[in-house]
Design a protein around this motif. Structure first.
Motif, PDB file in Angstrom:
ATOM      1  N   PHE A   1       0.838  -1.202   0.000  1.00 60.88           N
ATOM      2  CA  PHE A   1       0.000   0.000   0.000  1.00 60.88           C
ATOM      3  C   PHE A   1       0.877   1.258   0.000  1.00 60.88           C
ATOM      4  CE2 PHE A   1      -2.469  -3.542   1.274  1.00 60.88           C
ATOM      5  CZ  PHE A   1      -3.712  -3.323   0.704  1.00 60.88           C
ATOM      6  N   ALA A   2       1.352   1.602  -1.197  1.00 54.41           N
ATOM      7  CA  ALA A   2       2.122   2.849  -1.363  1.00 54.41           C
ATOM      8  C   ALA A   2       1.130   4.012  -1.312  1.00 54.41           C
ATOM      9  CB  ALA A   2       2.862   2.813  -2.690  1.00 54.41           C
ATOM     10  N   ARG A   3       1.639   5.236  -1.214  1.00 53.05           N
ATOM     11  CA  ARG A   3       0.729   6.395  -1.156  1.00 53.05           C
ATOM     12  C   ARG A   3       1.129   7.470  -2.157  1.00 53.05           C
ATOM     13  NH1 ARG A   3      -2.500   6.431   3.631  1.00 53.05           N
ATOM     14  NH2 ARG A   3      -3.216   8.475   2.968  1.00 53.05           N
ATOM     15  N   ARG A   4       0.118   8.202  -2.637  1.00 57.75           N
ATOM     16  CA  ARG A   4       0.382   9.269  -3.609  1.00 57.75           C
ATOM     17  C   ARG A   4       0.568  10.601  -2.870  1.00 57.75           C
ATOM     18  NH1 ARG A   4      -4.899   7.812  -6.970  1.00 57.75           N
ATOM     19  NH2 ARG A   4      -5.549   7.731  -4.779  1.00 57.75           N
ATOM     20  N   TYR A   5       1.590  10.655  -2.002  1.00 56.19           N
ATOM     21  CA  TYR A   5       1.907  11.941  -1.349  1.00 56.19           C
ATOM     22  C   TYR A   5       2.689  12.777  -2.340  1.00 56.19           C
ATOM     23  CZ  TYR A   5       0.941   9.620   3.162  1.00 56.19           C
ATOM     24  OH  TYR A   5       0.371   8.953   4.217  1.00 56.19           O
ATOM     25  N   PHE A   6       2.184  13.901  -2.935  1.00 57.37           N
ATOM     26  CA  PHE A   6       1.000  14.622  -2.538  1.00 57.37           C
ATOM     27  C   PHE A   6       0.116  14.830  -3.767  1.00 57.37           C
ATOM     28  CE2 PHE A   6       3.930  15.477   0.841  1.00 57.37           C
ATOM     29  CZ  PHE A   6       3.126  15.231   1.941  1.00 57.37           C
ATOM     30  N   TYR A   7      -0.922  14.058  -3.839  1.00 51.41           N
ATOM     31  CA  TYR A   7      -1.925  14.112  -4.903  1.00 51.41           C
ATOM     32  C   TYR A   7      -3.286  13.959  -4.249  1.00 51.41           C
ATOM     33  CZ  TYR A   7      -4.925  12.344  -8.643  1.00 51.41           C
ATOM     34  OH  TYR A   7      -5.953  12.145  -9.519  1.00 51.41           O
ATOM     35  N   PRO A   8      -4.279  14.781  -4.618  1.00 54.22           N
ATOM     36  CA  PRO A   8      -4.170  15.909  -5.536  1.00 54.22           C
ATOM     37  C   PRO A   8      -3.487  17.112  -4.889  1.00 54.22           C
ATOM     38  CG  PRO A   8      -6.433  15.654  -4.742  1.00 54.22           C
ATOM     39  CD  PRO A   8      -5.628  14.581  -4.102  1.00 54.22           C
ATOM     40  N   LEU A   9      -3.276  18.138  -5.679  1.00 50.11           N
ATOM     41  CA  LEU A   9      -2.720  19.378  -5.131  1.00 50.11           C
ATOM     42  C   LEU A   9      -3.733  20.022  -4.194  1.00 50.11           C
ATOM     43  CD1 LEU A   9      -1.144  21.113  -8.274  1.00 50.11           C
ATOM     44  CD2 LEU A   9       0.015  19.770  -6.505  1.00 50.11           C
ATOM     45  N   LEU A  10      -3.239  20.843  -3.275  1.00 47.72           N
ATOM     46  CA  LEU A  10      -4.172  21.536  -2.358  1.00 47.72           C
ATOM     47  C   LEU A  10      -5.178  22.384  -3.121  1.00 47.72           C
ATOM     48  CD1 LEU A  10      -2.046  22.722   0.685  1.00 47.72           C
ATOM     49  CD2 LEU A  10      -2.877  20.452   0.077  1.00 47.72           C
ATOM     50  N   THR A  11      -4.765  22.899  -4.293  1.00 49.55           N
ATOM     51  CA  THR A  11      -5.666  23.766  -5.070  1.00 49.55           C
ATOM     52  C   THR A  11      -6.788  22.969  -5.739  1.00 49.55           C
ATOM     53  OG1 THR A  11      -3.875  23.662  -6.681  1.00 49.55           O
ATOM     54  CG2 THR A  11      -4.137  25.725  -5.499  1.00 49.55           C
ATOM     55  N   ASP A  12      -6.777  21.656  -5.549  1.00 51.34           N
ATOM     56  CA  ASP A  12      -7.900  20.833  -6.020  1.00 51.34           C
ATOM     57  C   ASP A  12      -8.826  20.446  -4.858  1.00 51.34           C
ATOM     58  OD1 ASP A  12      -7.189  20.802  -8.705  1.00 51.34           O
ATOM     59  OD2 ASP A  12      -5.729  19.210  -8.382  1.00 51.34           O
ATOM     60  N   PHE A  13      -8.493  20.870  -3.651  1.00 46.73           N
ATOM     61  CA  PHE A  13      -9.363  20.598  -2.492  1.00 46.73           C
ATOM     62  C   PHE A  13     -10.344  21.759  -2.289  1.00 46.73           C
ATOM     63  CE2 PHE A  13      -5.756  17.867  -0.743  1.00 46.73           C
ATOM     64  CZ  PHE A  13      -6.424  16.672  -0.943  1.00 46.73           C
ATOM     65  N   THR A  14     -11.551  21.424  -1.831  1.00 52.78           N
ATOM     66  CA  THR A  14     -12.630  22.415  -1.726  1.00 52.78           C
ATOM     67  C   THR A  14     -12.201  23.762  -1.108  1.00 52.78           C
ATOM     68  OG1 THR A  14     -14.157  20.595  -1.582  1.00 52.78           O
ATOM     69  CG2 THR A  14     -15.023  22.731  -0.898  1.00 52.78           C
ATOM     70  N   PRO A  15     -11.513  23.795   0.038  1.00 52.26           N
ATOM     71  CA  PRO A  15     -11.251  25.125   0.614  1.00 52.26           C
ATOM     72  C   PRO A  15     -10.275  25.965  -0.194  1.00 52.26           C
ATOM     73  CG  PRO A  15     -10.736  23.357   2.201  1.00 52.26           C
ATOM     74  CD  PRO A  15     -10.995  22.704   0.881  1.00 52.26           C
ATOM     75  N   TYR A  16      -9.546  25.346  -1.144  1.00 51.59           N
ATOM     76  CA  TYR A  16      -8.474  26.085  -1.838  1.00 51.59           C
ATOM     77  C   TYR A  16      -8.643  26.089  -3.354  1.00 51.59           C
ATOM     78  CZ  TYR A  16      -6.779  25.247   2.825  1.00 51.59           C
ATOM     79  OH  TYR A  16      -6.683  25.189   4.188  1.00 51.59           O
ATOM     80  N   LEU A  17      -9.875  25.813  -3.807  1.00 52.38           N
ATOM     81  CA  LEU A  17     -10.111  25.735  -5.256  1.00 52.38           C
ATOM     82  C   LEU A  17      -9.790  27.056  -5.954  1.00 52.38           C
ATOM     83  CD1 LEU A  17     -13.472  23.746  -5.517  1.00 52.38           C
ATOM     84  CD2 LEU A  17     -11.188  22.966  -6.198  1.00 52.38           C
ATOM     85  N   GLY A  18      -9.337  26.950  -7.188  1.00 50.48           N
ATOM     86  CA  GLY A  18      -9.042  28.157  -7.961  1.00 50.48           C
ATOM     87  C   GLY A  18      -7.633  28.621  -7.675  1.00 50.48           C
ATOM     88  N   GLY A  19      -7.389  29.889  -7.965  1.00 49.94           N
ATOM     89  CA  GLY A  19      -6.061  30.434  -7.672  1.00 49.94           C
ATOM     90  C   GLY A  19      -5.084  30.227  -8.804  1.00 49.94           C
ATOM     91  N   ASN A  20      -3.807  30.376  -8.462  1.00 48.67           N
ATOM     92  CA  ASN A  20      -2.766  30.360  -9.501  1.00 48.67           C
ATOM     93  C   ASN A  20      -2.575  28.988 -10.121  1.00 48.67           C
ATOM     94  OD1 ASN A  20      -2.087  33.035  -8.784  1.00 48.67           O
ATOM     95  ND2 ASN A  20      -1.072  32.201  -6.974  1.00 48.67           N
ATOM     96  N   GLU A  21      -2.143  29.012 -11.384  1.00 53.00           N
ATOM     97  CA  GLU A  21      -1.731  27.774 -12.049  1.00 53.00           C
ATOM     98  C   GLU A  21      -0.321  27.430 -11.559  1.00 53.00           C
ATOM     99  OE1 GLU A  21      -3.229  25.761 -14.553  1.00 53.00           O
ATOM    100  OE2 GLU A  21      -4.982  26.797 -13.726  1.00 53.00           O
ATOM    101  N   THR A  22      -0.104  26.163 -11.243  1.00 48.74           N
ATOM    102  CA  THR A  22       1.232  25.737 -10.811  1.00 48.74           C
ATOM    103  C   THR A  22       1.586  24.473 -11.600  1.00 48.74           C
ATOM    104  OG1 THR A  22       0.177  24.583  -8.960  1.00 48.74           O
ATOM    105  CG2 THR A  22       1.104  26.750  -8.481  1.00 48.74           C
ATOM    106  N   PRO A  23       2.013  24.647 -12.856  1.00 47.92           N
ATOM    107  CA  PRO A  23       2.196  23.492 -13.748  1.00 47.92           C
ATOM    108  C   PRO A  23       3.228  22.474 -13.269  1.00 47.92           C
ATOM    109  CG  PRO A  23       2.913  25.549 -14.809  1.00 47.92           C
ATOM    110  CD  PRO A  23       2.241  25.931 -13.542  1.00 47.92           C
TER     111      PRO A  23
END
Ligand code: T4K
Length: 380
Positions: free
Chosen positions: A320-342
């Motif tokens: 059981f490996a983990r996807r640290y850190f996916y998704p980005l914080l900007t994909d979580f409800t409190p932080y949606l939107g904002g700058n693009e960070t490619p």
């Protein structure tokens, strides 16, 4: 390849010998003190100061890393201002900023070591920016010189989220010696822990009194409360666990080095799997400057599809490996939107952290690496 019979998790906490824990608890029973700045906490605090080669006046303990960061940011009077941080981190980093009433602004990361990029931050600095919270992600050192330059040029505070970085040294000093403040998490998923716990280190020792008040409701006496404090105190059982883990920390770091090296060797000739480099080529930090802790074993696959395939199919092998850190914080409800960070978006899509902990054998690590290569279609 046969699946593992036992379950292999991304991490497992270190457990000191139970007899040692029972013996250490006798002190607590004798003292009849369970929390509120007890003697075991004070002993732990002194041991940490010695380990980090800092004065005990420059650090403080908390009941977890998140509250340590929250109280630290509050103490620096950042409420109402913009605070630049990374979207490639655990949610606690941004939560601490938001919960004190500051506004997290997300900047992109370095493509090599995946830490916040000072150049990307500089572009976002405005008169509303009062601080930057870079994260030494996976224990990789941020570009501390780049952030020191921003601090000097714009007068912004630098508060490192060093949740992953306990035991890391840079230029022969603890990583805690950089910036205005650093927060270390002592959660059991970390290589060093106190069941739950957090440590703040800070350059300005005059902050200590304020932090100790804030973590204890900001009450000064039975009849005096001076601010909106909270309850963020570490208790005596946590400090006992911390003291015992302290006895093992250097050994635990050394063993993680061998695990890391085993993965490195296994993936050395792979075209589609690469271990994340802890040091960025864009900094003045050289490999000789850096003493690592190998807190995590992050690898990057060639694309999102391969990462997802490996992550899912590993489970069939009981890994059981983990996807640290996916998704980005900007994909979580409190932080949606904002700058693009490619760069961060690309890393989050391709990263997987592989199992590493003290009682995972190197033989098991070799087998995990072989399974990963097989799933990813790597023949070398
Ligand atoms: N800043 C950063 C950059 C952080 O990474 C974190 C925490 C913080 C701030 C906040 O610090 P704290 O407030 O936590 O001190 C885990 C941890 O809960 C979290 O502390 C950590 N970062 C984060 C990266 O990972 P989850 O949701 O992945 O934890 P969980 O319960 O899925 O555990 C991970 C694996 O460990 C599982 O496979 C089970 C195993 N495990 C876990 C525990 C707690 C055990 O075998 N035994 C255990 O006791 O968040």
């Amino acid at each position: 390849m046969e699946p593992f019979e036992k379950t292999i998790l991304v991490t497992r906490p270190y457990f000191p010998p139970l007899e040692d824990f029972k013996k250490a608890c006798e002190k607590i029973w004798q003292n009849q003190y369970l929390t509120n700045n007890g003697p075991v906490l004070r002993e732990f605090q002194q041991r940490l100061a010695d380990y980090l080669r800092m004065d005990v006046k420059n650090l403080d303990l908390f009941n977890n890393g998140t509250l340590a960061l929250e109280v630290g940011l509050y103490a620096l009077d950042l409420s109402g201002y913009d605070v630049i941080t990374t979207p490639f981190t655990f949610v606690a980093t941004a939560h601490a900023i938001k919960r004190i009433g500051a506004n997290p602004v997300f900047a992109d990361i370095d493509p090599e070591n995946l830490c916040l990029d000072p150049a990307a931050c500089e572009k976002l600095i405005t008169p509303r920016t009062k601080a930057i919270v870079p994260v030494h992600v996976y224990g990789h050192p941020c570009d501390v010189d780049g952030f020191a330059r921003l601090s000097e040029k714009y007068g912004v505070k630098i508060i490192y989220d060093a949740a992953h970085a306990f035991g890391v040294k840079l230029r022969d000093r603890s990583i805690a010696a950089y910036g205005d403040m650093s927060m270390f998490s002592f959660h059991p998923t970390k290589l060093f822990h106190s069941c739950e716990g957090g440590l703040l280190t800070f350059a300005d020792s005059s902050l200590q009194a304020k932090l100790e008040q804030l973590r204890n409701f900001a009450i000064l006496s039975e009849t005096k409360c001076i601010d909106v404090g909270t309850n963020a105190k570490m208790n005596e059982l946590q400090a006992t666990m911390g003291n015992l883990c302290m006895n093992a920390v250097d050994r635990l770091i050394a063993y993680r080095r061998s695990i890391h090296e085993t993965y490195e060797k296994a993936f050395a000739r792979c075209e589609n799997i690469r271990m994340v480099n802890p040091i960025s080529g864009n900094t003045n930090i050289t490999p000789d400057d850096f003493s690592r802790n190998d807190a995590y074993c992050p690898v990057l696959f060639k694309d999102f599809e391969t990462r997802e395939k490996v992550y899912k199919e590993l489970k069939k092998y009981n890994v059981f490996a983990r996807r640290y850190f996916y998704p980005l914080l900007t994909d979580f409800t409190p932080y949606l939107g904002g700058n693009e960070t490619p760069v961060a978006k690309d890393a989050a899509a391709r990263v997987l952290t592989l199992p590493t902990y003290d009682n995972l054998s190197l033989h098991d690590v070799e087998k995990i690496a072989s399974i990963v290569k097989e799933i990813a279609g790597e023949s070398k």
